[in-house]
Scaffold this motif. Structure first.
Motif, PDB file in Angstrom:
ATOM      1  N   TYR A 116       2.305  10.927  -8.311  1.00 52.13           N
ATOM      2  CA  TYR A 116       1.440  11.634  -9.271  1.00 52.13           C
ATOM      3  C   TYR A 116       0.013  11.706  -8.752  1.00 52.13           C
ATOM      4  N   LEU A 117      -0.473  10.601  -8.204  1.00 58.08           N
ATOM      5  CA  LEU A 117      -1.820  10.579  -7.630  1.00 58.08           C
ATOM      6  C   LEU A 117      -1.935  11.607  -6.511  1.00 58.08           C
ATOM      7  N   ASN A 118      -0.937  11.667  -5.652  1.00 61.18           N
ATOM      8  CA  ASN A 118      -0.925  12.634  -4.553  1.00 61.18           C
ATOM      9  C   ASN A 118      -1.028  14.064  -5.077  1.00 61.18           C
ATOM     10  N   LEU A 119      -0.282  14.359  -6.126  1.00 63.19           N
ATOM     11  CA  LEU A 119      -0.251  15.729  -6.652  1.00 63.19           C
ATOM     12  C   LEU A 119      -1.568  16.131  -7.302  1.00 63.19           C
ATOM     13  N   ILE A 120      -2.186  15.222  -8.058  1.00 64.93           N
ATOM     14  CA  ILE A 120      -3.445  15.611  -8.687  1.00 64.93           C
ATOM     15  C   ILE A 120      -4.576  15.658  -7.666  1.00 64.93           C
TER      16      ILE A 120
ATOM     17  N   SER B  56      -6.406   5.631  -8.926  1.00 67.37           N
ATOM     18  CA  SER B  56      -6.239   5.069  -7.574  1.00 67.37           C
ATOM     19  C   SER B  56      -6.471   3.570  -7.580  1.00 67.37           C
ATOM     20  N   ILE B  57      -7.584   3.149  -8.162  1.00 66.24           N
ATOM     21  CA  ILE B  57      -7.929   1.723  -8.185  1.00 66.24           C
ATOM     22  C   ILE B  57      -6.888   0.933  -8.974  1.00 66.24           C
ATOM     23  N   SER B  58      -6.425   1.489 -10.106  1.00 66.19           N
ATOM     24  CA  SER B  58      -5.427   0.800 -10.927  1.00 66.19           C
ATOM     25  C   SER B  58      -4.120   0.603 -10.160  1.00 66.19           C
ATOM     26  N   LEU B  59      -3.680   1.652  -9.468  1.00 66.19           N
ATOM     27  CA  LEU B  59      -2.431   1.557  -8.713  1.00 66.19           C
ATOM     28  C   LEU B  59      -2.564   0.592  -7.537  1.00 66.19           C
ATOM     29  N   ILE B  60      -3.717   0.604  -6.872  1.00 70.69           N
ATOM     30  CA  ILE B  60      -3.942  -0.321  -5.753  1.00 70.69           C
ATOM     31  C   ILE B  60      -3.918  -1.765  -6.250  1.00 70.69           C
ATOM     32  N   LEU B  61      -4.574  -2.016  -7.365  1.00 69.23           N
ATOM     33  CA  LEU B  61      -4.611  -3.372  -7.924  1.00 69.23           C
ATOM     34  C   LEU B  61      -3.217  -3.831  -8.366  1.00 69.23           C
TER      35      LEU B  61
ATOM     36  N   TYR C 105       7.419  -4.435   0.272  1.00 71.61           N
ATOM     37  CA  TYR C 105       7.454  -3.134  -0.411  1.00 71.61           C
ATOM     38  C   TYR C 105       6.169  -2.834  -1.185  1.00 71.61           C
ATOM     39  N   PRO C 106       5.649  -3.759  -1.983  1.00 73.90           N
ATOM     40  CA  PRO C 106       4.321  -3.489  -2.546  1.00 73.90           C
ATOM     41  C   PRO C 106       3.250  -3.427  -1.468  1.00 73.90           C
ATOM     42  N   GLY C 107       3.470  -4.134  -0.342  1.00 72.21           N
ATOM     43  CA  GLY C 107       2.523  -4.048   0.773  1.00 72.21           C
ATOM     44  C   GLY C 107       2.456  -2.641   1.341  1.00 72.21           C
ATOM     45  N   LEU C 108       3.624  -2.004   1.492  1.00 74.61           N
ATOM     46  CA  LEU C 108       3.651  -0.619   1.968  1.00 74.61           C
ATOM     47  C   LEU C 108       2.980   0.320   0.972  1.00 74.61           C
ATOM     48  N   LEU C 109       3.188   0.058  -0.313  1.00 73.78           N
ATOM     49  CA  LEU C 109       2.546   0.892  -1.340  1.00 73.78           C
ATOM     50  C   LEU C 109       1.033   0.746  -1.295  1.00 73.78           C
ATOM     51  N   VAL C 110       0.557  -0.466  -1.059  1.00 78.10           N
ATOM     52  CA  VAL C 110      -0.888  -0.680  -0.926  1.00 78.10           C
ATOM     53  C   VAL C 110      -1.448   0.161   0.215  1.00 78.10           C
ATOM     54  N   ILE C 111      -0.758   0.163   1.351  1.00 73.84           N
ATOM     55  CA  ILE C 111      -1.215   0.956   2.506  1.00 73.84           C
ATOM     56  C   ILE C 111      -1.246   2.437   2.169  1.00 73.84           C
ATOM     57  N   MET C 112      -0.183   2.942   1.553  1.00 75.07           N
ATOM     58  CA  MET C 112      -0.101   4.362   1.219  1.00 75.07           C
ATOM     59  C   MET C 112      -1.186   4.761   0.219  1.00 75.07           C
ATOM     60  N   LEU C 113      -1.442   3.903  -0.744  1.00 75.67           N
ATOM     61  CA  LEU C 113      -2.473   4.178  -1.742  1.00 75.67           C
ATOM     62  C   LEU C 113      -3.867   4.136  -1.135  1.00 75.67           C
ATOM     63  N   LEU C 114      -4.093   3.174  -0.247  1.00 76.00           N
ATOM     64  CA  LEU C 114      -5.406   3.082   0.409  1.00 76.00           C
ATOM     65  C   LEU C 114      -5.677   4.305   1.281  1.00 76.00           C
ATOM     66  N   VAL C 115      -4.650   4.792   1.971  1.00 82.90           N
ATOM     67  CA  VAL C 115      -4.813   6.004   2.776  1.00 82.90           C
ATOM     68  C   VAL C 115      -5.241   7.167   1.880  1.00 82.90           C
ATOM     69  N   HIS C 116      -4.583   7.312   0.737  1.00 87.20           N
ATOM     70  CA  HIS C 116      -4.953   8.380  -0.197  1.00 87.20           C
ATOM     71  C   HIS C 116      -6.397   8.219  -0.676  1.00 87.20           C
ATOM     72  N   PHE C 117      -6.731   7.028  -1.099  1.00 88.38           N
ATOM     73  CA  PHE C 117      -8.057   6.790  -1.670  1.00 88.38           C
ATOM     74  C   PHE C 117      -9.151   7.016  -0.631  1.00 88.38           C
ATOM     75  N   LEU C 118      -8.987   6.420   0.545  1.00 86.94           N
ATOM     76  CA  LEU C 118     -10.039   6.502   1.568  1.00 86.94           C
ATOM     77  C   LEU C 118     -10.190   7.914   2.108  1.00 86.94           C
ATOM     78  N   CYS C 119      -9.075   8.619   2.284  1.00 87.16           N
ATOM     79  CA  CYS C 119      -9.159   9.998   2.800  1.00 87.16           C
ATOM     80  C   CYS C 119      -9.750  10.939   1.768  1.00 87.16           C
ATOM     81  N   PHE C 120      -9.326  10.805   0.521  1.00 82.97           N
ATOM     82  CA  PHE C 120      -9.777  11.740  -0.518  1.00 82.97           C
ATOM     83  C   PHE C 120     -11.273  11.611  -0.774  1.00 82.97           C
ATOM     84  N   PHE C 121     -11.774  10.390  -0.756  1.00 83.82           N
ATOM     85  CA  PHE C 121     -13.184  10.178  -1.073  1.00 83.82           C
ATOM     86  C   PHE C 121     -14.062  10.090   0.178  1.00 83.82           C
TER      87      PHE C 121
END
Length: 279
Positions: free
Chosen positions: A177-181, A216-221, A237-253
């Motif tokens: 959902y984060l990716n799409l918005i 983004s911050i909520s999902l990362i936390l 598995y949550p470790g991989l999600l953290v990486i994927m979320l951080l990539v989204h957050f850092l690239c988008f902003f």
């Protein structure tokens, strides 16, 4: 370097990156749910995802005119006829292959039914998009994750059902959902120009950016908390999600990246679960 950028751009326009990301996502769930899948199941998923995304882009392209000279939708407008031919071939081969592989089983009927349901929702979103714009990205994210995870869930013995597995699935939906918005926000101007309706064309930009940052911050936390709380088997598995979320957050902003560069990096993030092939 410019050649490589253009080559990868065409890959993204053809949704090949989405296909690979979906297959990596299925690998994520098969490993997390301790289910062994055949390579044919990954291939069939990839074909189904490509057909759905290509159909979606071709439907969007019908709204354009040849005056729109850029982006994915213009590409699908220009190459509409050959893409329709390839779509028919891939769809037919995928259906025949699925029948041969699964037989007339519950897996076949559920998978086919899910595909039809997604197509119906796509049509409904186009018809009622202006009234239910906030549901467009949310429904797409939910059905995307259902599409890549239902087979591992189906093949997993009930005795192995855990709250951890459910939590990972919900977090993956949040990531989708984060990716799409985020993508909707990147495409705001082009969507307005083409007359498309999305969450970014209906919600003020400043408010949407705040919502994206908070989500983004909520999902990362939540993912980081899961990394700390789950047992050692699930920890990766949550470790991989953290990486994927951080990539989204850092690239988008990150302000010095173009919209196309941000888009490419975020799509590449969905390939991160492929690391599991090495473990």
């Amino acid at each position: 370097m410019q050649f490589l950028f253009k080559f990868y751009q065409r890959i993204t326009w053809l949704s090949i990156d989405v296909v690979l990301g979906a297959m990596a996502g299925m690998l994520f769930f098969s490993r997390a749910l301790r289910v062994e899948l055949d390579w044919q199941e990954y291939a069939l998923l990839g074909m189904a995802v490509w057909c759905i995304y290509t159909t979606d882009h071709l439907m969007d392209a019908r709204k354009l005119t040849f005056h729109h000279r850029k982006g994915r939708h213009h590409f699908h407008l220009i190459y509409r006829k050959p893409l329709l031919v390839v779509l028919g071939i891939v769809g037919s081969l995928g259906l025949v292959w699925a029948i041969v592989f699964f037989g007339f089983s519950r897996e076949l009927f559920f998978g086919a039914g899910l595909g039809v349901l997604i197509l119906v929702i796509m049509l409904a979103v186009r018809k009622f998009g202006a009234e239910q714009v906030r549901l467009k990205e949310l429904s797409s994210a939910v059905f995307y994750v259902i599409g890549i995870s239902w087979l591992p869930w189906y093949e997993m013995p009930e005795i192995d059902y855990t709250w951890t597995a459910l939590g990972l699935t919900i977090l993956y939906m949040g990531l989708a959902y984060l990716n799409l918005i985020m993508l909707s926000c990147l495409d705001t101007e082009s969507d307005k120009e083409a007359g498309f309706v999305s969450i970014a064309t209906k919600i003020p930009q400043e408010r949407l950016l705040t919502n994206i940052r908070n989500l983004s911050i909520s999902l990362i936390l939540c993912s980081f908390l899961g990394l700390l709380l789950v047992n050692s088997f699930y920890r990766i598995y949550p470790g991989l999600l953290v990486i994927m979320l951080l990539v989204h957050f850092l690239c988008f902003f990150k302000t010095n990246l173009s919209a196309e560069q941000v888009r490419m990096r975020m799509e590449v993030a969905f390939l991160v679960p492929a690391i599991l092939l090495l473990i």
